[in-house]
Design an enzyme around this catalytic site. Structure first.
Site, PDB file in Angstrom:
ATOM      1  N   LYS A  29       0.811  -1.212   0.000  1.00  0.00           N
ATOM      2  CA  LYS A  29       0.000   0.000   0.000  1.00  0.00           C
ATOM      3  C   LYS A  29       0.850   1.271   0.000  1.00  0.00           C
ATOM      4  CE  LYS A  29      -1.520   1.540   3.746  1.00  0.00           C
ATOM      5  NZ  LYS A  29      -2.170   1.840   5.014  1.00  0.00           N
ATOM      6  N   THR A  30       1.822   1.306   0.880  1.00  0.00           N
ATOM      7  CA  THR A  30       2.659   2.504   0.993  1.00  0.00           C
ATOM      8  C   THR A  30       3.352   2.792  -0.327  1.00  0.00           C
ATOM      9  OG1 THR A  30       3.075   1.755   3.239  1.00  0.00           O
ATOM     10  CG2 THR A  30       4.351   3.621   2.475  1.00  0.00           C
ATOM     11  N   ASP A  46      -5.263   8.181   3.503  1.00  0.00           N
ATOM     12  CA  ASP A  46      -4.755   6.856   3.879  1.00  0.00           C
ATOM     13  C   ASP A  46      -5.560   6.344   5.068  1.00  0.00           C
ATOM     14  OD1 ASP A  46      -3.235   4.618   3.949  1.00  0.00           O
ATOM     15  OD2 ASP A  46      -1.470   5.557   4.833  1.00  0.00           O
ATOM     16  N   GLU A  47      -5.554   5.051   5.287  1.00  0.00           N
ATOM     17  CA  GLU A  47      -6.275   4.443   6.418  1.00  0.00           C
ATOM     18  C   GLU A  47      -7.729   4.924   6.471  1.00  0.00           C
ATOM     19  OE1 GLU A  47      -4.716   2.163   7.946  1.00  0.00           O
ATOM     20  OE2 GLU A  47      -2.601   2.675   8.206  1.00  0.00           O
ATOM     21  N   GLN A  57      -9.256  -4.053   8.389  1.00  0.00           N
ATOM     22  CA  GLN A  57      -8.368  -3.554   9.430  1.00  0.00           C
ATOM     23  C   GLN A  57      -8.935  -2.320  10.129  1.00  0.00           C
ATOM     24  OE1 GLN A  57      -4.042  -3.718   8.558  1.00  0.00           O
ATOM     25  NE2 GLN A  57      -4.667  -4.400   6.531  1.00  0.00           N
ATOM     26  N   ARG A 102       0.484  -9.145  10.963  1.00  0.00           N
ATOM     27  CA  ARG A 102       1.757  -8.455  11.186  1.00  0.00           C
ATOM     28  C   ARG A 102       2.920  -9.397  10.935  1.00  0.00           C
ATOM     29  NH1 ARG A 102       0.314  -4.523   9.677  1.00  0.00           N
ATOM     30  NH2 ARG A 102      -1.578  -5.694   9.311  1.00  0.00           N
TER      31      ARG A 102
END
Length: 755
Positions: A32-33, A224-225, A255, A613
């Site tokens: 994503k980043t 974002d998010e 998430q 994670r």
DNA sequence: CCAAAGATTGTCACA
DNA sequence: CAATCTTTGG
């Protein structure tokens, strides 16, 4: 633009589709980043002025890192002009620039949640209400969620549903408290976190020309998010992008874990309804985790009803199964986890920083810390009491805050008698009452202390006047000196440093050091902003610091330490080896969440975040009992353990094998007893935790320094030294090829070559 | 007004 | 249990 070649198909499309509304559903570990970075770089290279790009992130740190990554592609000068930051920091900048429109000074204070809770407590007492009924925490939550839904105090009092709710809960006065709270904040020239959103919305709503200005300014908006945005944040984004409609949201509904602070998963689930033209891209390939971990995560999240359709998959290797550790108590759990880290590390030549221990609540860190310390494993705890919330830090910041904004009531209350100058509670109460009666700020009472008719002894009035002059002197100092010089002067001549220095208890020494650390931070700020005129002044520093969290603090990430943090704090991070501990009913899922489907689904998403994670190896653990409020309570294994498809799990024994082998039953509600026998061929045998049996045969005893040995992987080497006892006995060996390594004798399977 | 002893209460995550 | 708040006596 060679980087396009590095992207997979949906990633490339997500980067290159820049016009119109776009939603990028980014599964865990799907790059994503990278996509966000390249998308912005792509925009700039297509000729879009960085000044016209607004990018909203979840933390300041994320913004900073992304800016650095973009700078590598398009150059630092271009990247610098991007508007990039958290909602709160970007909006506070806008509010300061436009503050005159809403009647605030540009240097308004930002109250943190402690400040606003204190103020609420004061108001509740002043109103003669019982703070057992009007619990400050509860009132604060209520007001906060109202603000996050863009309901101001007037609307709150007029809203029939809300009033009916409050009446039914026998708390009809919350509306009045809200109203008074808003007034008090205004008098103090202060805004709380939620105000930064609410007032930005109101500003744009009230001044269409101003909105227009910012709409033109931010031709491209990226969020974002997005799954963790609340109603207010979404409303503002919609306002800002209404003209050009170039809105790109990135997130993963699976998430979404911040509903408790107002985040609305509906924003991402229903986004398409607001933008029928929407183009959606799904990043479904996971580059982070093994097949086993991805499959386990999928098997969990599929239990949620409320979600967008997607299939996360990976090309990575199969990987090992997830270990499950059972412990009798929370302390034992800590020992097993620490021991397991130790074993993994030795067995696979890993660094401490390859490991993370994730838990649901901060208190759980204690047992882990103690266990890690016992094995001399260095660790770092994230979260908990934030640096900026520490008493001594808030004290010194309160001095600085009061100098920058005299009306800051919470800051004044904190320091007017610290260090002690004989202005006690009674006096302070009188001053606060006078402020409320005359509808002025507390500082203004101090300024007019002689004119106002407050029944105070002349000696006290003199003391108050001295305090006022002290602060006034500091204020002049701030205008003349840079932030560091001003702050250190204030710290010492307020008497605060001296007071802390005189305390020689370990805690006192620690406090003194913390203040020094803060001053160092201010020094750094001053150095960094030397070139900007006025840029290194204290008020500028104060603007920055109010919105910083520990996650934003520069830490020596270089140090090789195990990471301990809550699952919430771990969002966006990855670690080769992850331990998710405390998998027990009423802890994870939390007791407060098990009564509604929505809340339980959020807990499950949290569990999903925890699982995803891990890159290589995942371990779950739970204790059968743990201390709560000082007494031992029984715990059943978490329902989430059952929700992971059993084919991805390996049930190891955390110690007490005897018990199981002797056929003792596990308490009702426990997992299937049979699942606990170790499969004969399980690799877990090799890494079985704290198994006492292996000390008996002692295959490790015969090695000593000076021996030449052979290792299956590293070849020939010579033992330099032997440390530790029993199972943790390890050898430092100098290998001919790879140099010095530390190996656990228990696992190293060394063969003696020569004495 | 202040320090020390005693009582209370909460703990779920955080910008 | 531990941090925070309240009471009490000086």
């Amino acid at each position: 633009m060679n980087y396009i070649k590095e992207l997979n198909e949906p990633q490339a499309l997500a980067v290159q589709t820049v016009e119109g509304p776009v939603m990028i559903i980014a599964g865990a570990g799907s790059g994503k980043t990278r996509v966000l970075t390249y998308r912005i770089a792509y925009l700039i290279q297509k000729g879009v002025d960085p000044f016209n790009i607004l990018s909203l992130t979840f933390t300041n740190k994320a913004a900073k890192e992304m800016k650095e990554r973009i700078a590598k592609v398009v150059g630092i000068t271009e990247a610098r002009n991007l508007w990039m930051g958290t909602f709160h920091s970007v909006f506070s900048k806008i509010l300061r620039a436009e503050s005159d429109k809403i009647g605030f000074p540009a240097n308004f204070t930002i109250y943190d949640s402690d400040d606003s809770k204190n103020l609420l407590k004061t108001i509740i007492i002043e109103m003669g209400l019982d703070d057992k009924i009007y619990k400050p925490n509860m009132v604060q939550n209520r007001i906060s969620s109202a603000k996050n839904s863009l309901i101001n105090a007037i609307a709150y009092k007029l809203n029939q549903d809300i009033q009916a709710d409050d009446l039914e809960a026998r708390r009809p006065k919350i509306g009045v408290i809200y109203e008074k709270y808003v007034m008090r904040c205004f008098k103090a020239s202060a805004m709380d976190f939620d105000d930064l959103l609410l007032k930005t919305y109101e500003l744009f709503h009230q001044y269409p020309d101003l909105l227009h200005k910012y709409q033109h300014r931010f031709k491209f908006v990226l969020v974002d998010e997005f799954q963790d945005t609340n109603f207010a944040q979404y409303a503002i984004i919609k306002q800002l992008s209404a003209l050009y409609q170039n809105i790109c949201v990135v997130g993963d509904d699976a998430q979404s874990i911040y509903a408790f602070r107002g985040a609305d998963i509906g924003n991402i689930l229903n986004f398409k309804k607001d933008y029928p033209e929407l183009k959606t891209y799904k990043l479904e390939q996971n580059y982070r985790s093994t097949k086993n971990i991805v499959a386990a995560a999928n098997s969990v999240i599929e239990k949620n009803k409320n979600q967008l359709e997607k299939i996360v998959w990976t090309d990575n290797s199969e990987g090992s199964k997830i270990q499950v550790i059972k412990a009798t108590t929370d302390n034992e759990e800590g020992n097993f986890v620490a021991q397991s880290i130790f074993n993994f590390r030795m067995n696979h030549q890993l660094a401490n920083k390859d490991f993370a221990v994730l838990y649901r609540t901060n208190i759980q860190s204690r047992a882990m810390e103690e266990a890690l310390r016992r094995l001399n494993i260095p660790y770092r705890v994230y979260g908990g009491l934030s640096f900026y919330q520490r008493r001594e830090i808030k004290d010194i910041l309160s001095y600085l805050r009061l100098c920058v904004n005299h009306n800051d009531e919470e800051a004044l209350k904190r320091i007017i008698n610290y260090p002690a100058r004989g202005i006690g509670k009674t006096t302070l109460d009188k001053i606060i009452v006078a402020a409320a009666e005359n509808e002025i700020s507390v500082w203004q009472v101090l300024e007019n202390i002689k004119k106002l008719d407050i029944k105070l002894a002349p000696a006290i009035v003199k003391k108050i006047d001295e305090f006022r002059q002290l602060i006034h002197g500091f204020e002049i100092m701030i205008r003349q000196k840079n932030a560091f010089d001003a702050a250190s002067f204030i710290a010492s001549s307020s008497g605060l440093l001296k007071d802390l220095y005189s305390d020689k208890t370990p805690e006192g020494v620690n406090r003194y050091e913390n203040v020094q650390e803060l001053l160092n931070g201010i020094k750094e700020f001053t150095e960094n902003n030397k070139d900007h005129s006025d840029g290194n002044f204290l008020p500028r520093y104060m603007e920055d610091i109010a919105l910083l969290t520990d996650a934003d603090k520069d830490e020596d990430d270089e140090k090789d330490r195990v990471t301990l943090m809550t699952i919430h704090a771990s969002k966006g991070l990855e670690f080769p080896y992850v331990f998710v501990v405390g998998l027990e009913e009423n802890l994870f899922p939390s007791q407060l969440s098990i009564n509604s489907r929505e809340e339980l689904e959020e807990e499950r998403r949290l569990f999903y975040v925890a699982i995803t994670r891990a890159m290589q190896q995942l371990t779950f653990s739970f204790a059968q009992s743990r201390f709560k409020y000082g007494n031992l309570i029984h715990s059943d294994p978490s329902r989430f353990l059952h929700e992971v498809d059993e084919s991805y799990l390996d049930f190891a024994h955390a110690g007490n094998q005897q018990r199981v082998f002797q056929g003792k039953k596990i308490e009702s509600g426990g997992l299937n007893l049979n699942s606990y026998s170790i499969p004969a061929h399980s690799h877990l045998k090799k890494v079985s935790i704290a198994s006492k049996s292996s000390t008996k045969g002692d295959p490790v005893g015969s090695f000593k320094a000076g021996l030449e040995v052979m290792h299956a992987r590293f070849g020939k080497g010579k033992i330099v030294s032997i440390d530790g006892n029993g199972d943790s006995k390890m050898a430092t060996i100098k290998f001919e090829k790879d140099g010095e390594k530390k190996l656990l004798l228990k696992f190293a399977k060394l063969q003696v070559v020569k004495d």
